[in-house]
Design an enzyme around this catalytic site. Sequence first.
Site, PDB file in Angstrom:
ATOM      1  N   ILE A  22       0.835  -1.206   0.000  1.00  0.00           N
ATOM      2  CA  ILE A  22       0.000   0.000   0.000  1.00  0.00           C
ATOM      3  C   ILE A  22       0.871   1.257   0.000  1.00  0.00           C
ATOM      4  CG2 ILE A  22      -1.940   1.192   1.108  1.00  0.00           C
ATOM      5  CD1 ILE A  22      -2.642  -1.482   2.449  1.00  0.00           C
TER       6      ILE A  22
ATOM      7  N   ILE B 164      -7.189 -22.939  -1.213  1.00  0.00           N
ATOM      8  CA  ILE B 164      -8.235 -22.366  -0.368  1.00  0.00           C
ATOM      9  C   ILE B 164      -8.109 -22.944   1.043  1.00  0.00           C
ATOM     10  CG2 ILE B 164     -10.759 -22.322  -0.022  1.00  0.00           C
ATOM     11  CD1 ILE B 164      -9.862 -20.488  -2.269  1.00  0.00           C
TER      12      ILE B 164
ATOM     13  N   ARG C 123      -6.058 -21.809   8.444  1.00  0.00           N
ATOM     14  CA  ARG C 123      -5.242 -20.933   9.317  1.00  0.00           C
ATOM     15  C   ARG C 123      -5.762 -21.078  10.747  1.00  0.00           C
ATOM     16  NH1 ARG C 123      -5.692 -14.782   7.574  1.00  0.00           N
ATOM     17  NH2 ARG C 123      -3.962 -15.315   6.215  1.00  0.00           N
TER      18      ARG C 123
ATOM     19  N   HIS D 202      -8.686 -18.587  12.396  1.00  0.00           N
ATOM     20  CA  HIS D 202      -9.089 -17.862  11.180  1.00  0.00           C
ATOM     21  C   HIS D 202     -10.378 -17.057  11.406  1.00  0.00           C
ATOM     22  CE1 HIS D 202      -9.189 -18.477   6.507  1.00  0.00           C
ATOM     23  NE2 HIS D 202      -9.267 -17.218   6.861  1.00  0.00           N
TER      24      HIS D 202
ATOM     25  N   LYS E 188      12.592  -0.610   6.124  1.00  0.00           N
ATOM     26  CA  LYS E 188      13.652  -1.549   6.525  1.00  0.00           C
ATOM     27  C   LYS E 188      13.968  -2.561   5.418  1.00  0.00           C
ATOM     28  CE  LYS E 188      14.585  -4.734  10.352  1.00  0.00           C
ATOM     29  NZ  LYS E 188      13.957  -5.453  11.474  1.00  0.00           N
TER      30      LYS E 188
ATOM     31  N   ASP F 255      15.099   1.114  10.177  1.00  0.00           N
ATOM     32  CA  ASP F 255      14.091   0.472  11.016  1.00  0.00           C
ATOM     33  C   ASP F 255      13.343   1.537  11.826  1.00  0.00           C
ATOM     34  OD1 ASP F 255      12.775  -1.069  12.959  1.00  0.00           O
ATOM     35  OD2 ASP F 255      14.389  -2.541  13.003  1.00  0.00           O
TER      36      ASP F 255
ATOM     37  N   THR G 271      -6.038  -1.478  10.514  1.00  0.00           N
ATOM     38  CA  THR G 271      -6.790  -2.546   9.860  1.00  0.00           C
ATOM     39  C   THR G 271      -8.128  -2.818  10.545  1.00  0.00           C
ATOM     40  OG1 THR G 271      -6.729  -4.948   9.482  1.00  0.00           O
ATOM     41  CG2 THR G 271      -5.387  -4.138  11.271  1.00  0.00           C
ATOM     42  N   ASP G 272      -9.070  -3.374   9.770  1.00  0.00           N
ATOM     43  CA  ASP G 272     -10.352  -3.800  10.356  1.00  0.00           C
ATOM     44  C   ASP G 272     -10.175  -5.011  11.275  1.00  0.00           C
ATOM     45  OD1 ASP G 272      -9.736  -5.634   8.358  1.00  0.00           O
ATOM     46  OD2 ASP G 272     -11.727  -5.632   7.431  1.00  0.00           O
ATOM     47  N   GLU G 273      -9.014  -5.692  11.171  1.00  0.00           N
ATOM     48  CA  GLU G 273      -8.830  -6.926  11.942  1.00  0.00           C
ATOM     49  C   GLU G 273      -8.755  -6.672  13.448  1.00  0.00           C
ATOM     50  OE1 GLU G 273      -6.140  -9.840  10.474  1.00  0.00           O
ATOM     51  OE2 GLU G 273      -6.611  -9.417   8.388  1.00  0.00           O
TER      52      GLU G 273
ATOM     53  N   TYR H 169      -0.936 -10.711  14.789  1.00  0.00           N
ATOM     54  CA  TYR H 169      -0.901  -9.522  13.921  1.00  0.00           C
ATOM     55  C   TYR H 169      -1.920  -8.481  14.388  1.00  0.00           C
ATOM     56  CZ  TYR H 169      -2.291  -6.511  10.044  1.00  0.00           C
ATOM     57  OH  TYR H 169      -2.637  -5.423   9.292  1.00  0.00           O
TER      58      TYR H 169
HETATM   59  P1  NAD Z   1       3.410  -4.782   3.489  1.00  0.00           P
HETATM   60  O1  NAD Z   1       3.753  -5.942   4.375  1.00  0.00           O
HETATM   61  O2  NAD Z   1       3.244  -5.001   2.040  1.00  0.00           O
HETATM   62  O3  NAD Z   1       4.499  -3.618   3.683  1.00  0.00           O
HETATM   63  C1  NAD Z   1       5.052  -3.301   4.920  1.00  0.00           C
HETATM   64  C2  NAD Z   1       6.280  -2.445   4.664  1.00  0.00           C
HETATM   65  O4  NAD Z   1       6.831  -2.067   5.938  1.00  0.00           O
HETATM   66  C3  NAD Z   1       7.397  -3.184   3.914  1.00  0.00           C
HETATM   67  O5  NAD Z   1       7.938  -2.370   2.908  1.00  0.00           O
HETATM   68  C4  NAD Z   1       8.425  -3.474   4.998  1.00  0.00           C
HETATM   69  O6  NAD Z   1       9.773  -3.543   4.506  1.00  0.00           O
HETATM   70  C5  NAD Z   1       8.232  -2.285   5.921  1.00  0.00           C
HETATM   71  N1  NAD Z   1       8.663  -2.568   7.300  1.00  0.00           N
HETATM   72  C6  NAD Z   1       8.378  -3.661   8.033  1.00  0.00           C
HETATM   73  N2  NAD Z   1       8.979  -3.570   9.230  1.00  0.00           N
HETATM   74  C7  NAD Z   1       9.641  -2.382   9.254  1.00  0.00           C
HETATM   75  C8  NAD Z   1      10.422  -1.722  10.230  1.00  0.00           C
HETATM   76  N3  NAD Z   1      10.672  -2.277  11.421  1.00  0.00           N
HETATM   77  N4  NAD Z   1      10.943  -0.510   9.925  1.00  0.00           N
HETATM   78  C9  NAD Z   1      10.717   0.063   8.702  1.00  0.00           C
HETATM   79  N5  NAD Z   1       9.987  -0.530   7.740  1.00  0.00           N
HETATM   80  C10 NAD Z   1       9.440  -1.743   8.021  1.00  0.00           C
HETATM   81  O7  NAD Z   1       2.110  -4.153   4.130  1.00  0.00           O
HETATM   82  P2  NAD Z   1       0.866  -3.479   3.400  1.00  0.00           P
HETATM   83  O8  NAD Z   1      -0.062  -4.540   2.966  1.00  0.00           O
HETATM   84  O9  NAD Z   1       1.353  -2.476   2.442  1.00  0.00           O
HETATM   85  O10 NAD Z   1       0.206  -2.740   4.654  1.00  0.00           O
HETATM   86  C11 NAD Z   1       0.632  -1.429   5.013  1.00  0.00           C
HETATM   87  C12 NAD Z   1      -0.100  -1.012   6.286  1.00  0.00           C
HETATM   88  O11 NAD Z   1      -1.500  -1.064   6.049  1.00  0.00           O
HETATM   89  C13 NAD Z   1       0.159  -1.912   7.465  1.00  0.00           C
HETATM   90  O12 NAD Z   1       0.249  -1.100   8.616  1.00  0.00           O
HETATM   91  C14 NAD Z   1      -1.068  -2.808   7.543  1.00  0.00           C
HETATM   92  O13 NAD Z   1      -1.327  -3.198   8.864  1.00  0.00           O
HETATM   93  C15 NAD Z   1      -2.142  -1.884   7.022  1.00  0.00           C
HETATM   94  N6  NAD Z   1      -3.277  -2.522   6.326  1.00  0.00           N
HETATM   95  C16 NAD Z   1      -3.065  -3.410   5.304  1.00  0.00           C
HETATM   96  C17 NAD Z   1      -4.154  -3.943   4.614  1.00  0.00           C
HETATM   97  C18 NAD Z   1      -3.981  -4.900   3.461  1.00  0.00           C
HETATM   98  O14 NAD Z   1      -4.974  -5.438   2.972  1.00  0.00           O
HETATM   99  N7  NAD Z   1      -2.770  -5.140   2.971  1.00  0.00           N
HETATM  100  C19 NAD Z   1      -5.453  -3.576   5.000  1.00  0.00           C
HETATM  101  C20 NAD Z   1      -5.626  -2.675   6.061  1.00  0.00           C
HETATM  102  C21 NAD Z   1      -4.523  -2.143   6.709  1.00  0.00           C
HETATM  103  O1  DAU Z   2      -8.430  -7.061   6.707  1.00  0.00           O
HETATM  104  C1  DAU Z   2      -7.250  -6.350   6.454  1.00  0.00           C
HETATM  105  C2  DAU Z   2      -6.068  -7.289   6.471  1.00  0.00           C
HETATM  106  O2  DAU Z   2      -6.071  -7.976   5.233  1.00  0.00           O
HETATM  107  C3  DAU Z   2      -4.745  -6.554   6.664  1.00  0.00           C
HETATM  108  O3  DAU Z   2      -4.747  -5.938   7.906  1.00  0.00           O
HETATM  109  C4  DAU Z   2      -3.574  -7.533   6.548  1.00  0.00           C
HETATM  110  O4  DAU Z   2      -2.354  -6.831   6.632  1.00  0.00           O
HETATM  111  C5  DAU Z   2      -3.667  -8.219   5.195  1.00  0.00           C
HETATM  112  O5  DAU Z   2      -2.637  -9.182   5.089  1.00  0.00           O
HETATM  113  C6  DAU Z   2      -5.017  -8.899   5.036  1.00  0.00           C
HETATM  114  O6  DAU Z   2      -5.136  -9.995   5.958  1.00  0.00           O
HETATM  115  P1  DAU Z   2      -5.856 -11.366   5.562  1.00  0.00           P
HETATM  116  O7  DAU Z   2      -5.384 -12.433   6.460  1.00  0.00           O
HETATM  117  O8  DAU Z   2      -7.327 -11.190   5.480  1.00  0.00           O
HETATM  118  O9  DAU Z   2      -5.286 -11.539   4.049  1.00  0.00           O
HETATM  119  P2  DAU Z   2      -4.723 -12.798   3.282  1.00  0.00           P
HETATM  120  O10 DAU Z   2      -4.511 -12.370   1.870  1.00  0.00           O
HETATM  121  O11 DAU Z   2      -3.577 -13.440   3.978  1.00  0.00           O
HETATM  122  O12 DAU Z   2      -5.950 -13.804   3.313  1.00  0.00           O
HETATM  123  C7  DAU Z   2      -7.228 -13.419   2.837  1.00  0.00           C
HETATM  124  C8  DAU Z   2      -8.200 -14.549   3.053  1.00  0.00           C
HETATM  125  O13 DAU Z   2      -7.835 -15.647   2.197  1.00  0.00           O
HETATM  126  C9  DAU Z   2      -8.177 -15.152   4.453  1.00  0.00           C
HETATM  127  O14 DAU Z   2      -9.484 -15.622   4.736  1.00  0.00           O
HETATM  128  C10 DAU Z   2      -7.217 -16.346   4.333  1.00  0.00           C
HETATM  129  C11 DAU Z   2      -7.505 -16.841   2.938  1.00  0.00           C
HETATM  130  N1  DAU Z   2      -6.403 -17.493   2.161  1.00  0.00           N
HETATM  131  C12 DAU Z   2      -5.201 -16.858   2.086  1.00  0.00           C
HETATM  132  C13 DAU Z   2      -4.185 -17.372   1.300  1.00  0.00           C
HETATM  133  C14 DAU Z   2      -2.836 -16.701   1.211  1.00  0.00           C
HETATM  134  C15 DAU Z   2      -6.673 -18.647   1.443  1.00  0.00           C
HETATM  135  O15 DAU Z   2      -7.786 -19.222   1.503  1.00  0.00           O
HETATM  136  N2  DAU Z   2      -5.669 -19.159   0.658  1.00  0.00           N
HETATM  137  C16 DAU Z   2      -4.438 -18.583   0.543  1.00  0.00           C
HETATM  138  O16 DAU Z   2      -3.573 -19.095  -0.209  1.00  0.00           O
END
Ligand code: NAD
Ligand code: DAU
Length: 336
Positions: free
Chosen positions: A13, A207, A276, A279, A35, A60, A124-126, A151
């Site tokens: 993101i 899945i 997971r 889950h 980092k 970091d 996050t919504d989690e 997480y």
């Molecule tokens: P990501 O895992 O793709 O990226 C995380 C980034 O943070 C990476 O570039 C990593 O190198 C950097 N990082 C990790 N530890 C670090 C540290 N100690 N110091 C400096 N940099 C560090 O994550 P993302 O999916 O882009 O998510 C970004 C943010 O959004 C997170 O805070 C996550 O909780 C939140 N978020 C993600 C989602 C999603 O669906 N991906 C949804 C809601 C919220």
């Molecule tokens: O809800 C926001 C969150 O979404 C963020 O805060 C997290 O950073 C982000 O990683 C994401 O978390 P999820 O655990 O929901 O995402 P993930 O892509 O890992 O998994 C999405 C759903 O799919 C979950 O129900 C687990 C399932 N899954 C995941 C993988 C990788 C599968 O069924 N098969 C798979 O191979």
Amino acid sequence: MSNVLVTGGCGFIGSNFIRSWLKSYPKDKIINLDKLTYAGHISSLRDVEKDKNYKFVKGDICDSKLVAKVVNEVETVVHFAAESHVDRSVVGPAVFVKTNVLGTQVLLDAAVKYKVKHFHHISTDEVFGALPLSSGEKFRENTNYDPRSPYSASKAASDHLVRAYFHTFNLPTTITNCANNYGPYHDPEKLFPRMITDLIDGSPVKIYGDGKYVRDWLHVEDHIRAIDLVIKKGKIGETYLVGSTIKEINNLAVARKLIKLFGKSEKEYIKFVKDRPGHDRRYAIDWSKLARLGWKPKYDLDTGLNETVEWYRQNEWWWRLLKARAEKLYEKTGQK
Ligand code: NAD
Ligand code: DAU
């Protein structure tokens, strides 16, 4: 004009956010502190690395000296950096607490010391836990926190710290708690890019459990427009939830959509694997507070999926090595 510190800008993101911000605000300067963990990819910002308004600092967020130095150079902090992958938090929780909790506290201390004008925290919504299937219930800004994975527990703690620094030290903060994102530069460890790259490779999608897990999928560009709006117009001290307009859809149904898009047969291309632990069943978001600020998602799921599939077809250079590493991880967890 403003100087902006983005943490975690080489992640999924964060990299999309930086690209978009440089385009929308050509007078601003961005420092990206990252980092470069397994989730950080310098290649995700290859197209902007020579932009005169962009500077990358490898480091970091737990390193208080370095953090003080970069925070002292900016007016705004947009904090994405986190350990973000739920499956990895099951394998090794310690680094999630270190980065997500301690790292956030180090940043907040520096932001107070150097009097930043705005600290925006991405969450996050989690943090709200899980909703029962078909209950119609949704998360709201005042829903009780009930995190259920290492997480989400660490992200919940970081949210509490941000709020505490607003109340205790008058730090001008805002928070967004967003649903699951998808789109370009998404690491193939996560569901959408894992399925898409599996299908490109002619492999079945994996899945977890029964696949009846519901997520509120939002295109990353919609999330970024929401963050932008909250930074510009959000009320200091407030939290905004960000979610989609899609009709509730479970993982199995998303997999079927993708398999159809690739013209393949469901029977051959779905593989059920180990679930997971802990889950969360269902997430759903009421984002009416953000709507009142003037935001709504632009993408519907079909358009978003089509564009995302096309992006992965065109950008194998970006994901091919990451895919190999992701599948090694899943070999270890028994989810391959
Ligand atoms: P990501 O895992 O793709 O990226 C995380 C980034 O943070 C990476 O570039 C990593 O190198 C950097 N990082 C990790 N530890 C670090 C540290 N100690 N110091 C400096 N940099 C560090 O994550 P993302 O999916 O882009 O998510 C970004 C943010 O959004 C997170 O805070 C996550 O909780 C939140 N978020 C993600 C989602 C999603 O669906 N991906 C949804 C809601 C919220
Ligand atoms: O809800 C926001 C969150 O979404 C963020 O805060 C997290 O950073 C982000 O990683 C994401 O978390 P999820 O655990 O929901 O995402 P993930 O892509 O890992 O998994 C999405 C759903 O799919 C979950 O129900 C687990 C399932 N899954 C995941 C993988 C990788 C599968 O069924 N098969 C798979 O191979």
